[in-house]
Enzyme design. Sequence first.
Site, PDB file in Angstrom:
ATOM      1  N   HIS A 199      47.164 -66.723 -37.438  1.00 38.48           N
ATOM      2  CA  HIS A 199      47.251 -66.777 -36.271  1.00 38.48           C
ATOM      3  C   HIS A 199      48.380 -67.733 -35.848  1.00 38.48           C
ATOM      4  O   HIS A 199      49.220 -67.823 -34.992  1.00 38.48           O
ATOM      5  CB  HIS A 199      45.962 -67.370 -35.528  1.00 38.48           C
ATOM      6  CG  HIS A 199      44.963 -66.470 -35.198  1.00 38.48           C
ATOM      7  ND1 HIS A 199      43.639 -66.817 -35.677  1.00 38.48           N
ATOM      8  CD2 HIS A 199      44.826 -65.226 -34.806  1.00 38.48           C
ATOM      9  CE1 HIS A 199      42.672 -65.773 -35.335  1.00 38.48           C
ATOM     10  NE2 HIS A 199      43.617 -64.737 -34.693  1.00 38.48           N
ATOM     11  N   LYS A 223      32.267 -59.663 -28.697  1.00 42.11           N
ATOM     12  CA  LYS A 223      32.003 -60.575 -29.854  1.00 42.11           C
ATOM     13  C   LYS A 223      31.099 -61.649 -29.175  1.00 42.11           C
ATOM     14  O   LYS A 223      31.514 -61.957 -28.151  1.00 42.11           O
ATOM     15  CB  LYS A 223      33.479 -61.055 -30.553  1.00 42.11           C
ATOM     16  CG  LYS A 223      34.126 -60.018 -31.123  1.00 42.11           C
ATOM     17  CD  LYS A 223      35.416 -60.836 -31.556  1.00 42.11           C
ATOM     18  CE  LYS A 223      36.293 -59.992 -31.958  1.00 42.11           C
ATOM     19  NZ  LYS A 223      37.620 -60.640 -32.159  1.00 42.11           N
ATOM     20  N   ARG A 272      48.564 -56.743 -37.801  1.00 40.97           N
ATOM     21  CA  ARG A 272      48.455 -56.717 -39.274  1.00 40.97           C
ATOM     22  C   ARG A 272      48.455 -55.626 -39.996  1.00 40.97           C
ATOM     23  O   ARG A 272      49.171 -55.486 -40.957  1.00 40.97           O
ATOM     24  CB  ARG A 272      46.982 -57.334 -40.070  1.00 40.97           C
ATOM     25  CG  ARG A 272      46.924 -58.909 -39.516  1.00 40.97           C
ATOM     26  CD  ARG A 272      45.637 -59.584 -39.509  1.00 40.97           C
ATOM     27  NE  ARG A 272      44.776 -58.508 -38.401  1.00 40.97           N
ATOM     28  CZ  ARG A 272      43.482 -58.917 -38.467  1.00 40.97           C
ATOM     29  NH1 ARG A 272      42.855 -60.048 -39.069  1.00 40.97           N
ATOM     30  NH2 ARG A 272      42.695 -58.156 -37.738  1.00 40.97           N
ATOM     31  N   SER A 310      39.590 -63.906 -38.749  1.00 39.76           N
ATOM     32  CA  SER A 310      38.649 -65.234 -38.331  1.00 39.76           C
ATOM     33  C   SER A 310      37.151 -64.491 -38.675  1.00 39.76           C
ATOM     34  O   SER A 310      36.724 -65.329 -39.271  1.00 39.76           O
ATOM     35  CB  SER A 310      38.465 -65.112 -36.786  1.00 39.76           C
ATOM     36  OG  SER A 310      39.690 -65.839 -36.372  1.00 39.76           O
TER      37      SER A 310
HETATM   38  O1  PNS Z   1      41.031 -62.576 -30.884  1.00 36.09           O
HETATM   39  P1  PNS Z   1      40.619 -61.170 -30.295  1.00 36.09           P
HETATM   40  O2  PNS Z   1      39.096 -61.170 -30.002  1.00 36.09           O
HETATM   41  O3  PNS Z   1      41.196 -59.833 -30.558  1.00 36.09           O
HETATM   42  O4  PNS Z   1      41.085 -61.515 -28.494  1.00 36.09           O
HETATM   43  C1  PNS Z   1      40.718 -60.427 -27.621  1.00 36.09           C
HETATM   44  C2  PNS Z   1      41.120 -61.326 -26.050  1.00 36.09           C
HETATM   45  C3  PNS Z   1      40.257 -62.538 -25.864  1.00 36.09           C
HETATM   46  C4  PNS Z   1      42.472 -61.585 -26.308  1.00 36.09           C
HETATM   47  C5  PNS Z   1      40.780 -60.074 -25.270  1.00 36.09           C
HETATM   48  O5  PNS Z   1      39.484 -59.517 -25.390  1.00 36.09           O
HETATM   49  C6  PNS Z   1      41.143 -60.648 -23.675  1.00 36.09           C
HETATM   50  O6  PNS Z   1      42.046 -60.416 -23.266  1.00 36.09           O
HETATM   51  N1  PNS Z   1      40.113 -61.078 -23.094  1.00 36.09           N
HETATM   52  C7  PNS Z   1      40.103 -61.447 -21.623  1.00 36.09           C
HETATM   53  C8  PNS Z   1      39.597 -60.461 -20.713  1.00 36.09           C
HETATM   54  C9  PNS Z   1      40.373 -59.302 -20.381  1.00 36.09           C
HETATM   55  O7  PNS Z   1      41.502 -59.404 -19.725  1.00 36.09           O
HETATM   56  N2  PNS Z   1      40.045 -58.215 -20.704  1.00 36.09           N
HETATM   57  C10 PNS Z   1      40.766 -56.973 -20.437  1.00 36.09           C
HETATM   58  C11 PNS Z   1      41.552 -56.756 -21.774  1.00 36.09           C
HETATM   59  S1  PNS Z   1      41.597 -55.033 -21.846  1.00 36.09           S
END
Ligand code: PNS
Length: 353
Positions: A199, A223, A272, A310
């Site tokens: 990251h 998650k 990745r 992670s």
């Molecule tokens: O590290 P991650 O878990 O892949 O991150 C995912 C994250 C937090 C970037 C994504 O779930 C997100 O953007 N969450 C905010 C809520 C949102 O906008 N959801 C719609 C995305 S399609």
Amino acid sequence: MRIIAGEARGVRLAPVPEGVRPTSDRVREAIFNSLGQFFDGGEVLDLYAGTGALGIEALSRGCEKTTFVEKNGRAVGVVRQNLTRAGFAEKGEVLRGDVTQTIGRLVAGRRRYDLIFADPPYRIPPRETEGVLGCLAALLAPGGRVVVESGDPLAETIDNLKGVSRRYGDTVVTFLERSKHAMKVAICPGSFDPITTGHLDIIRRAAKIYDHVVVAVGANLRKQPRLPAKERAQLIEKVTAGFENVSVEVMEGLLVAFAREQGARSVVKGLRAVSDFESEFEQAQLNRTLYPEFETVFIMAAAEHSFLSSSAVREIASYGGDVRELVPEEIQETVQRLYDTSADGQADASDKG
Ligand code: PNS
């Protein structure tokens, strides 16, 4: 005075109250000639509204809604009367009050406008007008424009607004929009549970491309995070402390809403392997549906990070394993301690986080 064009063309406006200097029909026409005659929706903010002629003309030419701000009580009455005469009572919001204070409230309420008119009394010194204008960038929707009337020419660059001025008799009209050279801000979002060296590499590389990077610690509803968002953000703050153009925020709600609030049009993510692509592609498409000007930019992870996640860090740490090399040095001990749950098997190895 009449509405010049559009749906309410020809409607005669109420008499101008004392102390109000209305924009003449000629200047109003010139302004709309420069802006483009007609609009397909969009929200308008009419500051120092006076009779409301500019904001009502915009409604007549296709804008969706106008918010008028005016301090003079009699003028407020005239704006309401004019909205009714033009048949736009439902499309007008009239706020009585001081412009500077009202702007503060609108910024706090995260309002955005496609077109902002400001016609301050000429006795207000240009410096004060420029002070008000400096705050307007925060209220402008992407691609939005500001039109200011003044007696004397204004600076043509105000904060990150840039413009051109034209003189019509004793009125100078300045058309401003966000400078093409305005700061380019990107969001690096993620669950970061915890942040890994992979990251950090993506954040570092994004910070070389953009003027500013906001690392957004968000909620991935798929998650269950091991640490609260605030603690995850603190770990990131620690490892990005040396980066001048990186800040860290906890993101509540949707990424697109957060991006608008931060003035960002890009989201940067690390890829990745092909296995990341499907979910990233889906998120990018959904985010673009919600915010069409929003671009997702992918940075390819360095080969040495292609295995790193992670979830792997959580799993290794939860069994008391060594996470050196996997998380930045400054937080190794903390991660080891916080994520060591004595092999309770709770770590979710299915995510890619
Ligand atoms: O590290 P991650 O878990 O892949 O991150 C995912 C994250 C937090 C970037 C994504 O779930 C997100 O953007 N969450 C905010 C809520 C949102 O906008 N959801 C719609 C995305 S399609």
